[in-house]
Design a protein around this motif. Sequence first.
Motif, mmCIF file in Angstrom:
data_model
loop_
_atom_site.group_PDB
_atom_site.id
_atom_site.type_symbol
_atom_site.label_atom_id
_atom_site.label_comp_id
_atom_site.label_asym_id
_atom_site.label_seq_id
_atom_site.Cartn_x
_atom_site.Cartn_y
_atom_site.Cartn_z
ATOM 1 N N UNK A 127 1.029 -1.175 -0.421
ATOM 2 C CA UNK A 127 0.427 -0.266 0.146
ATOM 3 C C UNK A 127 1.102 0.758 -0.060
ATOM 4 N N UNK A 128 0.008 2.075 0.194
ATOM 5 C CA UNK A 128 1.690 3.439 0.453
ATOM 6 C C UNK A 128 1.543 4.442 1.133
ATOM 7 N N UNK A 129 2.890 4.511 1.449
ATOM 8 C CA UNK A 129 2.765 4.582 3.047
ATOM 9 C C UNK A 129 1.931 5.328 3.730
ATOM 10 N N UNK A 130 1.715 6.637 3.613
ATOM 11 C CA UNK A 130 0.261 6.556 4.242
ATOM 12 C C UNK A 130 -0.564 6.216 4.800
ATOM 13 N N UNK A 131 -0.508 4.735 4.287
ATOM 14 C CA UNK A 131 -1.954 3.375 4.910
ATOM 15 C C UNK A 131 -1.526 2.867 5.115
ATOM 16 N N UNK A 153 10.048 10.640 3.642
ATOM 17 C CA UNK A 153 9.132 9.685 4.003
ATOM 18 C C UNK A 153 9.562 9.095 5.138
ATOM 19 N N UNK A 154 10.982 9.323 5.241
ATOM 20 C CA UNK A 154 10.972 8.199 6.702
ATOM 21 C C UNK A 154 11.222 9.672 8.091
ATOM 22 N N UNK A 155 10.617 10.933 7.499
ATOM 23 C CA UNK A 155 10.404 11.239 8.980
ATOM 24 C C UNK A 155 8.786 11.198 9.033
ATOM 25 N N UNK A 156 8.457 11.164 7.813
ATOM 26 C CA UNK A 156 6.522 11.365 8.451
ATOM 27 C C UNK A 156 6.236 9.273 8.902
ATOM 28 N N UNK A 157 6.850 8.228 7.908
ATOM 29 C CA UNK A 157 6.784 7.071 8.790
ATOM 30 C C UNK A 157 7.583 6.968 10.621
ATOM 31 N N UNK A 158 8.773 8.149 10.335
ATOM 32 C CA UNK A 158 8.939 7.620 12.206
ATOM 33 C C UNK A 158 8.126 8.412 12.905
ATOM 34 N N UNK A 159 7.566 9.381 12.800
ATOM 35 C CA UNK A 159 6.740 9.968 13.591
ATOM 36 C C UNK A 159 5.142 9.459 13.672
ATOM 37 N N UNK A 187 18.438 1.477 5.552
ATOM 38 C CA UNK A 187 17.686 0.797 7.332
ATOM 39 C C UNK A 187 18.794 1.890 8.325
ATOM 40 N N UNK A 188 19.868 1.800 7.823
ATOM 41 C CA UNK A 188 21.023 2.499 8.437
ATOM 42 C C UNK A 188 20.572 3.778 8.948
ATOM 43 N N UNK A 189 20.163 4.452 7.834
ATOM 44 C CA UNK A 189 19.245 6.528 8.156
ATOM 45 C C UNK A 189 18.356 6.518 8.571
ATOM 46 N N UNK A 190 17.359 4.859 8.669
ATOM 47 C CA UNK A 190 16.110 5.411 9.311
ATOM 48 C C UNK A 190 16.162 5.209 10.397
ATOM 49 N N UNK A 191 17.054 4.419 10.865
ATOM 50 C CA UNK A 191 17.689 4.021 12.763
ATOM 51 C C UNK A 191 18.239 5.239 13.173
ATOM 52 N N UNK A 192 19.376 6.357 12.210
ATOM 53 C CA UNK A 192 19.767 7.107 12.669
ATOM 54 C C UNK A 192 18.978 8.337 12.864
ATOM 55 N N UNK A 193 17.375 8.097 12.495
ATOM 56 C CA UNK A 193 16.762 8.957 12.142
ATOM 57 C C UNK A 193 15.951 9.265 13.197
ATOM 58 N N UNK A 194 15.996 7.707 14.083
ATOM 59 C CA UNK A 194 15.290 7.864 14.874
ATOM 60 C C UNK A 194 14.595 6.611 14.911
ATOM 61 N N UNK A 195 14.207 6.284 14.188
ATOM 62 C CA UNK A 195 13.100 4.922 13.472
ATOM 63 C C UNK A 195 13.624 3.552 14.004
ATOM 64 N N UNK A 196 12.902 2.696 13.641
ATOM 65 C CA UNK A 196 13.437 1.232 14.139
ATOM 66 C C UNK A 196 13.590 0.185 12.610
#
Length: 294
Positions: A127-131, A153-159, A187-196
């Motif tokens: 699905x699209x990211x927002x879903x 997109x990563x910031x939206x997902x992490x939020x 994945x490394x960037x996602x973690x660095x931004x605060x995501x899992x």
Amino acid sequence: MSAIIGSFSEISDRFDAAFVDLWGCMHNGVKSWPEAIAAMRAFRARGGKVILVTNSPRPRREVEGQIAAVGLPEDCWDAIASSGDSARAAMYEGVVGHRVWVMGDDRDDPFFAPMKLVENPVTIDRVPLDEAEGIVCCSPFDETADPEVNEPQFREAIDRGLKLLCANPDIVVDRGDDRVWCAGALARLYSQMGGESLYFGKPHAPIYDLARRRLSALGADVPDDRIVCIGDGIHTDIRGAADAGLASLFITGGLAAEETGTDILSDGQPKADLLDDYLAEAVLSPDWAIGFLR
């Protein structure tokens, strides 16, 4: 300090199985290397088992087609354990939900094929990211673009608290003479931004568990002290071997060729002082090192 050897045959009689990386060891993404093929054929001829352990995000059947296309024959290996299969199993167990936003391209479609190993798999809807309830990262949308292009997109997902399943922990690979980004960089960037970020390939435990299962399926009961890991990724192959309690042979002529002074046009071996510096910086010490698998 890691001992530099001239050929795998110098140490191969200590082992009954080898967990061998593909890209950078057996081929360069364009063509396979005859000396590496010969080394694995010789190991198998005396009874050794070769498990190709790869961070490819593809299922093993797809990996078989890929390696055949670059000229790697079936008589130099016994089985394949891929990061793709480890990650697929986790996805179908529902670790990132059943509605997922997928990072990748059409080449990654086999990742979503049905998987018999998982009992009662969840239904996966792309699905699209927002879903989405989670992210499945198989590869960058553009493997030549800086991973930071994905920050919005990563910031939206992490939020929203989404987890990212990484199908390939590699940061980069060399395709012929070109170095390209892999899913691990995202994945490394996602973690660095605060995501899992969730990992299932090298250096993480799930892929080594899968490799052992592939080995057992061959009817081979091999203790850990009779298994050697061979690879060119210091933070994937060598760290993974150390964490799994397995011996390791570091191929310096792959990702670390420049840093270790490994030049195929000269003697094809690393320079001892540069190798020592490189390993000291990585805080890792493989048991042996060699320029190219042979």
